[in-house]
Enzyme design. Structure first.
Site, mmCIF file in Angstrom:
data_model
loop_
_atom_site.group_PDB
_atom_site.id
_atom_site.type_symbol
_atom_site.label_atom_id
_atom_site.label_comp_id
_atom_site.label_asym_id
_atom_site.label_seq_id
_atom_site.Cartn_x
_atom_site.Cartn_y
_atom_site.Cartn_z
ATOM 1 N N GLY A 60 0.810 -1.210 0.000
ATOM 2 C CA GLY A 60 0.000 0.000 0.000
ATOM 3 C C GLY A 60 0.843 1.259 0.000
ATOM 4 O O GLY A 60 2.044 1.225 -0.253
ATOM 5 N N GLY A 108 8.686 -13.032 4.842
ATOM 6 C CA GLY A 108 9.871 -13.265 5.648
ATOM 7 C C GLY A 108 11.184 -13.340 4.889
ATOM 8 O O GLY A 108 12.228 -13.608 5.501
ATOM 9 N N ARG A 126 -3.196 -4.869 17.591
ATOM 10 C CA ARG A 126 -1.806 -5.186 17.905
ATOM 11 C C ARG A 126 -1.561 -4.996 19.396
ATOM 12 O O ARG A 126 -1.947 -3.970 19.969
ATOM 13 C CB ARG A 126 -0.860 -4.296 17.092
ATOM 14 C CG ARG A 126 -1.014 -4.482 15.579
ATOM 15 C CD ARG A 126 -0.090 -3.571 14.811
ATOM 16 N NE ARG A 126 -0.153 -3.849 13.380
ATOM 17 C CZ ARG A 126 -0.904 -3.185 12.518
ATOM 18 N NH1 ARG A 126 -1.665 -2.177 12.943
ATOM 19 N NH2 ARG A 126 -0.912 -3.501 11.244
ATOM 20 N N ARG A 185 8.541 -5.855 2.696
ATOM 21 C CA ARG A 185 9.251 -5.007 3.651
ATOM 22 C C ARG A 185 10.707 -4.793 3.246
ATOM 23 O O ARG A 185 11.258 -3.706 3.429
ATOM 24 C CB ARG A 185 9.187 -5.622 5.051
ATOM 25 C CG ARG A 185 7.802 -5.570 5.691
ATOM 26 C CD ARG A 185 7.839 -6.176 7.091
ATOM 27 N NE ARG A 185 6.550 -6.091 7.759
ATOM 28 C CZ ARG A 185 5.602 -7.032 7.712
ATOM 29 N NH1 ARG A 185 5.820 -8.135 6.998
ATOM 30 N NH2 ARG A 185 4.461 -6.880 8.360
ATOM 31 N N SER A 216 1.160 -17.392 0.941
ATOM 32 C CA SER A 216 1.371 -16.148 1.679
ATOM 33 C C SER A 216 0.412 -16.053 2.844
ATOM 34 O O SER A 216 -0.696 -16.589 2.806
ATOM 35 C CB SER A 216 1.151 -14.957 0.738
ATOM 36 O OG SER A 216 1.058 -13.740 1.436
ATOM 37 N N ARG A 240 14.522 -12.244 3.575
ATOM 38 C CA ARG A 240 15.444 -11.169 3.933
ATOM 39 C C ARG A 240 16.835 -11.337 3.329
ATOM 40 O O ARG A 240 17.674 -10.448 3.432
ATOM 41 C CB ARG A 240 15.592 -11.084 5.466
ATOM 42 C CG ARG A 240 14.300 -10.801 6.219
ATOM 43 C CD ARG A 240 13.795 -9.394 5.945
ATOM 44 N NE ARG A 240 12.611 -9.094 6.738
ATOM 45 C CZ ARG A 240 11.363 -9.300 6.336
ATOM 46 N NH1 ARG A 240 11.131 -9.808 5.128
ATOM 47 N NH2 ARG A 240 10.343 -9.006 7.117
ATOM 48 N N HIS A 269 0.009 -12.800 4.110
ATOM 49 C CA HIS A 269 -0.076 -11.329 4.080
ATOM 50 C C HIS A 269 0.983 -10.698 4.973
ATOM 51 O O HIS A 269 0.765 -9.685 5.637
ATOM 52 C CB HIS A 269 -1.470 -10.855 4.501
ATOM 53 C CG HIS A 269 -1.889 -9.568 3.856
ATOM 54 N ND1 HIS A 269 -2.870 -9.502 2.901
ATOM 55 C CD2 HIS A 269 -1.452 -8.298 4.007
ATOM 56 C CE1 HIS A 269 -3.040 -8.249 2.511
ATOM 57 N NE2 HIS A 269 -2.176 -7.502 3.169
ATOM 58 N N TYR A 301 -7.758 -5.729 -4.484
ATOM 59 C CA TYR A 301 -8.527 -6.370 -3.435
ATOM 60 C C TYR A 301 -9.950 -6.553 -3.944
ATOM 61 O O TYR A 301 -10.358 -5.971 -4.950
ATOM 62 C CB TYR A 301 -8.533 -5.509 -2.170
ATOM 63 C CG TYR A 301 -7.192 -5.429 -1.480
ATOM 64 C CD1 TYR A 301 -6.758 -6.455 -0.657
ATOM 65 C CD2 TYR A 301 -6.360 -4.325 -1.657
ATOM 66 C CE1 TYR A 301 -5.534 -6.393 -0.015
ATOM 67 C CE2 TYR A 301 -5.133 -4.248 -1.023
ATOM 68 C CZ TYR A 301 -4.732 -5.285 -0.201
ATOM 69 O OH TYR A 301 -3.519 -5.210 0.427
#
Length: 427
Positions: free
Chosen positions: A96, A330, A179, A352, A295, A332, A297, A144
């Site tokens: 996003g 995940g 959270r 990320r 996935s 990296r 998400h 979406y």
């Protein structure tokens, strides 16, 4: 908006060696550069963060068995995903609003093009599909399930007209967003009132402020790709979020409709993102999709969902000869990519990791992340004596007992298969 004179006359006072040697270093630079709420939005997972933690920890449980001699002098990293030839098995997952850098999604698209790979563009993005395709013709547009069918058709038509080479449907998104450590503040829009209120936090990150100031921009939290026909301005992020929340969730027949409608409009491939279960993967085959992404998400869906890499091999074994399988969650380092490919993925998607590169150094930072991953993939192939990523198999990994999570298959550990009817795609 014109660049304020004060910024145009000042050379970057925080200029440093921009290169970084790992995604972890890029993350640390992003943490130091970004205002706390912006960085918090990048790292946060849902609820206790169990899934986001497992996404990375699971890779560390997998080992490799290198050879001491017989290494190959040349190694091939290229592959294809949904008809697109790419120079390494890494593509940019749609994310996003990318307010970590003024150029946002356009910088990511340019970086992906420079390194020979695909960029995924979210329909919640801050840059238009037209701008991004112009920066990288190898663009997959992501949607979406939001709005009515007529609205979704209009969005598909716009993506096709812009030159999108494929459509990604992301359906694995629930209301499970609370959270334990508190959610970061994301304003409805960035206006004068918002800037005054958040000024103390932004003032603590002058490098980020300087980057936007020198371009004469402010972070854009609207979604231009959701704009109605004939309008340039889309809804705010929360407006788009409200549309999603008030849209009836899709059925498997809806998935088949979406795939068939996109095919009729464009004739281009279709990916279903968010698959964690074998029975869902089999239904995706019935719906006629070109590819699936295994996935969860990025840990932002149902907390407690296993790491994507744990679910990958059972799914790839079940359907990998019937559609393309990619994975995200995940990743990296290059060795993570190699482990995913050995488990049956054609490629991985990163999110990320490239956002941290974007925050650390713009387009060059995203290119840096891709270079880090490419180097790691190449090193792993060299150490295992392989000449191509096509030679990767599970037998080349050290896999601990009980690593895999076979969800949605008869006799599996975890969720049992659901007896609901499987959808049939229109011919």
């Amino acid at each position: 908006m014109a660049t304020p004179a004060i910024f145009s006359r000042i050379e970057n006072p925080w200029k440093q060696n921009p290169w970084f040697e790992s995604v972890a270093v890029a993350q640390e630079r992003a943490r130091k550069r970004l205002p706390k709420p912006v960085y918090g939005a990048l790292v946060a997972g849902s609820e206790r963060g169990q899934t986001i933690a497992d996404n990375q920890a699971a890779f560390a449980e997998l080992g490799m068995a290198p050879h001491v001699a017989g290494h190959q002098a040349e190694r091939s990293l290229g592959t294809t995903v949904m008809g697109q030839s790419i120079s390494l098995p890494v593509i940019m997952s749609p994310t996003g609003v990318q307010a970590v850098h003024p150029d946002g999604e356009v910088a990511v698209a340019r970086a992906a093009a420079a390194r020979g790979t695909v960029v995924g563009l979210s329909n919640f993005a801050s840059k238009s599909v037209e701008e991004v395709v112009a920066a990288n013709p190898q663009t997959f547009f992501q949607m979406y399930w939001t709005g009515d069918r007529d609205t979704m058709v209009q969005r598909m038509q716009r993506a096709h007209a812009a030159g999108s080479q494929g459509l990604i449907a992301t359906l694995d998104w629930s209301f499970s967003m609370g959270r334990d450590w508190g959610s970061p503040e994301i304003p409805e829009k960035v206006d004068l009132k918002t800037m005054v209120r958040m000024a103390p936090q932004v003032a603590l990150r002058p490098r980020w402020l300087w980057e936007f100031g020198r371009t004469g921009q402010i972070p854009d939290l609207t979604a231009p790709n959701l704009a109605p026909p004939g309008q340039d301005k889309g809804p705010t992020f929360f407006g788009a979020y409200y549309e999603w929340m008030t849209t009836t969730p899709p059925t498997w027949d809806d998935v088949a409709w979406m795939r068939e409608t996109w095919h009729q409009i464009s004739g281009k491939p279709f990916m279903l993102k968010g698959v964690c279960r074998v029975d869902d993967a089999l239904r995706a085959v019935d719906a006629g999709v070109t590819a699936i992404s295994v996935s969860n998400h990025g840990g932002n869906n149902l907390d407690g969902t296993p790491a994507a890499i744990r679910c990958l091999h059972p799914i790839a074994t079940a359907v990998g000869d019937q559609l393309e399988v990619v994975m995200d969650g995940g990743v990296r380092r290059g060795s993570d990519v190699v482990k995913a490919l050995a488990m049956g993925a054609r490629a991985v998607m990163i999110g990320r990791a490239y956002l941290w590169g974007l925050a650390a150094n713009g387009q060059a930072g995203v290119e840096n992340v891709l270079d880090v991953l490419r180097s790691g993939i190449d090193s792993a192939l060299l150490g295992m004596g392989l000449s191509s990523i096509d030679q990767l198999t599970p037998e080349l990994l050290v896999v601990p007992e009980g690593f895999h999570r076979t969800l949605g298959a008869p006799g599996s550990h975890g969720a049992a298969a659901t007896p609901a009817p499987r959808a049939t795609a229109a011919s």
